[in-house]
Design an enzyme around this catalytic site. Structure first.
Site, PDB file in Angstrom:
ATOM      1  N   LYS A 139     -56.010   9.351 -18.265  1.00 46.08           N
ATOM      2  CA  LYS A 139     -57.089   8.440 -17.737  1.00 46.08           C
ATOM      3  C   LYS A 139     -58.241   9.156 -17.848  1.00 46.08           C
ATOM      4  CE  LYS A 139     -54.601   5.092 -15.736  1.00 46.08           C
ATOM      5  NZ  LYS A 139     -53.945   4.385 -14.463  1.00 46.08           N
ATOM      6  N   LYS A 217     -47.042  -3.190 -24.427  1.00 48.81           N
ATOM      7  CA  LYS A 217     -46.746  -3.323 -22.939  1.00 48.81           C
ATOM      8  C   LYS A 217     -47.494  -4.247 -22.276  1.00 48.81           C
ATOM      9  CE  LYS A 217     -46.349  -0.245 -19.171  1.00 48.81           C
ATOM     10  NZ  LYS A 217     -46.702   0.610 -18.063  1.00 48.81           N
ATOM     11  N   LYS A 220     -51.982  -6.880 -17.317  1.00 48.50           N
ATOM     12  CA  LYS A 220     -53.042  -7.895 -17.025  1.00 48.50           C
ATOM     13  C   LYS A 220     -54.127  -7.731 -17.857  1.00 48.50           C
ATOM     14  CE  LYS A 220     -54.744 -10.153 -13.036  1.00 48.50           C
ATOM     15  NZ  LYS A 220     -54.949  -9.926 -11.616  1.00 48.50           N
TER      16      LYS A 220
END
Ligand code: TRP
Length: 354
Positions: A139, A217, A220
């Protein structure tokens, strides 16, 4: 607490009632799990986690936590929708079958002990250990997330778990490093201050792979998801556009179920249809076209989700009830964490007042 009075907390017998003094379901192992309030859940969350939690609440003492502090690590600026997202998550959980009579459902920030233990545990781990974690490195590189708070994400997660004396944590493989870290922190704490914290283990769940409509995968943010809140029509439209075996271009071309994301969903939603003997061979032989195959999936998926969707509609407007559930859950959670924290403060010689 004197050394004599210190008890080991590393086995479940101690934990169930005796050690903590508080238990929703005496004699059962304790489970803690958490989810970030990202808004309405999709079928990946439902099949990957929630169904499992619902099954576990019958056999375990269960704490289910909506981790709003963790959500801040990704987006600390935009907090205007946090309350709504927490609400939606609680509605989804209850509609999916989590029962507030059987488990404590609560918001992380309603239980301040998570923050206190997070701070104490943060002393026991080095910065390089945290910067080396794959979840941090990914990240940081991809999204530029490099805040102090984000670095401490797994320490806060460890606190979430240890502050309940949880024995097991049901998570997917991507989280197992974090559970290992929680267990390591418990070990370190017990080493320095005497046996106090339970060393949790991962309850690796056989998670069915739920691909998104693009075959990747489900997420949202990629808009490849099927929300629990979606109507039957919305679900149908999304599934009609779902990717299939890229080599099956025409209806009668032979297909490969093993690479087809639609078939993966059949494996979860069409179990009653005996798919190995119907859909798979018919797809392989070219008898079954993708449109007909999807029609069968759409019917089964909508049928499976119907009761959850109905319950969701019924609950959505019961605002008072939902917030009561979360408040009651926090009362149960606070009762438990205060007992564990009392042991923690004693162990660290930090109980200054009688
Ligand atoms: N990190 C978890 C995730 O991204 C969410 C989480 C926070 C969690 N605290 C937890 C999961 C404690 C299990 C136990 O999915």
């Amino acid at each position: 607490m004197s050394d004599k009075k210190k008890k080991t907390a590393s086995n479940s017998e101690n934990q169930s009632v005796g050690h903590s003094g508080y238990s929703i379901q005496p004699g059962k192992d304790t489970i803690l799990s958490g989810m970030q309030p990202t808004g309405a859940l999709h079928i990946g969350n439902l099949e990957g986690a929630l169904r499992n939690w619902v099954a576990l609440q019958d056999t375990h003492e269960m704490f289910c936590c909506i981790v709003d502090w963790h959500a801040l690590t990704a987006d600390f600026k935009n907090t205007s929708e946090l309350k709504l997202k927490i609400y939606e998550m609680a509605v989804d959980w209850l509609a999916s079958g989590l029962d507030p009579e059987k488990c404590a459902i609560f918001i992380q920030s309603d239980v301040k002990a998570h923050a206190e233990l997070h701070l104490l545990l943060s002393m026991l781990i080095s910065v390089p250990t945290l910067t080396r974690l794959p979840t941090y490195m990914e990240k940081k590189d991809e999204q530029g997330m490099d805040s102090y708070g984000f670095l401490g994400y797994p320490v806060l997660q460890a606190a979430d778990i240890l502050v309940y004396g949880a024995h097991k944590v049901p998570v997917g493989k991507d989280q197992s490093k974090h559970i290992w870290l929680a267990s390591d922190l418990a070990k370190r704490f017990n080493h320095y201050y005497g046996p106090t914290l339970v060393e949790p283990t991962t309850l690796l769940t056989k998670i069915p792979l739920i691909p998104g409509t693009d075959g990747k995968k489900m997420s949202k943010s990629q808009d490849n998801h099927i929300a629990i809140t979606a109507t039957e029509e919305e679900t149908t439209n999304k599934l009609k556009r779902m990717f299939t075996d890229p080599q099956k271009l025409r209806k009668n071309d032979p297909g490969r179920p093993e690479v087809c994301p639609v078939y993966k969903l059949h494996e979860v939603y069409s179990t009653a249809d005996n798919i190995e003997e119907s859909i798979a061979p018919q797809c392989k032989s070219g008898e079954l076209g993708c449109v007909d195959c999807k029609t069968r999936l759409i019917k089964n998926l909508n049928q499976t989700l119907a009761p959850i969707r109905e319950k969701r509609v019924e609950l959505e407007s019961k605002t008072g009830y939902i917030w009561d559930v979360l408040r009651d859950g926090a009362v149960k959670a606070n009762a438990r964490t205060e007992l564990v924290m009392d042991n923690v403060r004693s162990a660290m010689n930090m109980k200054y007042h009688d």
